[in-house]
Design an enzyme around this catalytic site. Structure first.
Site, short mmCIF file in Angstrom:
data_model
loop_
_atom_site.label_atom_id
_atom_site.label_comp_id
_atom_site.label_asym_id
_atom_site.label_seq_id
_atom_site.Cartn_x
_atom_site.Cartn_y
_atom_site.Cartn_z
N ARG A 232 44.87 -29.72 43.93
CA ARG A 232 44.15 -28.45 43.87
C ARG A 232 45.12 -27.33 43.54
O ARG A 232 46.28 -27.36 43.98
CB ARG A 232 43.51 -28.12 45.22
N HIS A 280 41.93 -28.67 34.63
CA HIS A 280 41.27 -29.35 35.77
C HIS A 280 40.41 -30.50 35.23
O HIS A 280 39.21 -30.58 35.48
CB HIS A 280 40.41 -28.38 36.59
#
Ligand code: NDP
Ligand code: OXD
Length: 317
Positions: A232, A280
């Site tokens: 993350r 991502h």
């Protein structure tokens, strides 16, 4: 408006990953909707969620469970009004395979000096730099969970030396395992390529900062440490990574996740010559791959069977 069935309806509150496709695929088996029609809606039994707006799961008195569209659930737990029902996260062979591919791709590219060869090609330079063997490279995986362990297995098969760091004590054949705050220093001191596959929790927020990066092994065969973050963005401090690259603490980085996503156009990470950026996309949640398992779990739960892959809300993952 859709008709209510015995099973109740599924609310699809997905703010990425093609919400209409999620509604279509889930809707082929159960009634699915993107719209809350009523402030209090007893017809909804399950919610399928990615980054829902805060409060959007309140007023659902018959909600039985929330299904996260991702393996990580920080996007869900950020909502302080989240109802107190079980949360199921993604543990899926397809998603795991994608992550393993990403990790092996990036580790191999750094190990096999992809950046140097790309530069040499542009300069039409025929030169073979020294090539350390995989076994000389110490890959340290932060987060020895479902994805970290799968990545470790693949890296071991490629011949790398693998270290792992987790919250609780773990054992894993072929991997040097360390855990907790007490194990972090030794884990970092042994690591040439740091692969971050942690969840974002209260405890891991901002953990990948300059102080942490400066503890990585400096005299390894790659000429300095490398960072790969596919966990993350909020695990890392983007500015510290830039500083670490510029002051020689880090040699290269592959980043799939960022403190702010999408990565702002003005971020120096976009144009840094030693950073490889992906949006991502290490392991995307495809509804065609993931929705069938969610539907099977909903049907099993309706028959009274327990849910699996549940999130521990106290731990935050
Ligand atoms: P798991 O929950 O299976 O594993 C998490 C691991 O992190 C565990 O080993 C856990 O330790 C460890 N951990 C958690 N907190 C700490 C801590 N404070 N200190 C040390 N270790 C800690 O998760 P997954 O492997 O399934 O997924 C990992 C993360 O990958 C997700 O949370 C998500 O953020 C990210 N992800 C990113 C994707 C992308 O496309 N970029 C795609 C999919 C996931 P322990 O074993 O002791 O519990
Ligand atoms: C996930 C993600 O958590 O895609 O699954 O980031």
């Amino acid at each position: 408006m859709s008709m209510e069935t015995d099973h109740g309806r599924v609310l699809v509150a997905v703010n990425k990953y093609d919400p209409d496709r999620w509604v279509r695929i889930i809707g082929a088996e159960r009634e699915a909707t993107r719209d809350r029609e009523l402030p209090v809606d007893p017809s909804i039994r399950y919610a399928v969620v990615w980054s829902q707006p805060a409060g959007s799961l309140t007023g659902l008195p018959n909600l039985k469970a929330i299904f996260s569209v991702g393996a990580g659930v920080d996007h869900l737990l950020a909502d302080a009004t989240l109802p107190d029902v079980p949360i199921v996260r993604v543990v899926d062979p397809g998603l795991t395979r994608h992550m393993v591919e990403y990790v092996c791709w990036r580790v191999l590219d750094h190990h096999r000096q992809g950046r140097q060869y790309r530069k040499q090609q542009i300069a039409r330079l025929w030169h073979e730099p020294p090539q350390p063997s995989a076994s000389q490279i110490q890959v340290g995986i932060m987060g020895l969970g479902h994805l970290g362990r799968a990545a470790a297995r693949a890296l071991l098969a490629l011949g790398f030396s693998v270290h792992g760091w987790s919250r609780r004590e773990q054992s894993f054949e072929g991997v040097t395992c360390r855990h907790g705050a007490g194990g972090l220093r030794d884990f970092l001191a042994a690591t040439d390529i740091l692969v971050v596959l942690l969840p974002h929790t209260r405890d891991t927020h901002g953990i990948v900062d300059h102080a942490l990066l400066s503890q990585l092994r400096r005299d390894g065969p790659l000429g300095g440490p490398v960072l790969i973050n596919a966990g993350r963005g909020k695990l890392q401090k983007d500015a510290d990574i830039v500083r670490a690259l510029d002051d020689g603490t880090l040699t290269e980085a592959s980043l799939d996740v960022f403190e702010t996503e999408p990565l702002p156009a003005e971020s120096p990470l976009w144009s840094h010559p030693r950073v490889f950026v992906t949006p991502h996309a290490a392991a995307t949640s495809d509804p065609g791959e993931l929705a069938p398992a969610m539907l099977r779990q909903m049907a099993a739960h309706d028959r009274g069977e327990p849910l699996v892959n549940l999130v521990d809300r106290t731990a935050g993952y």
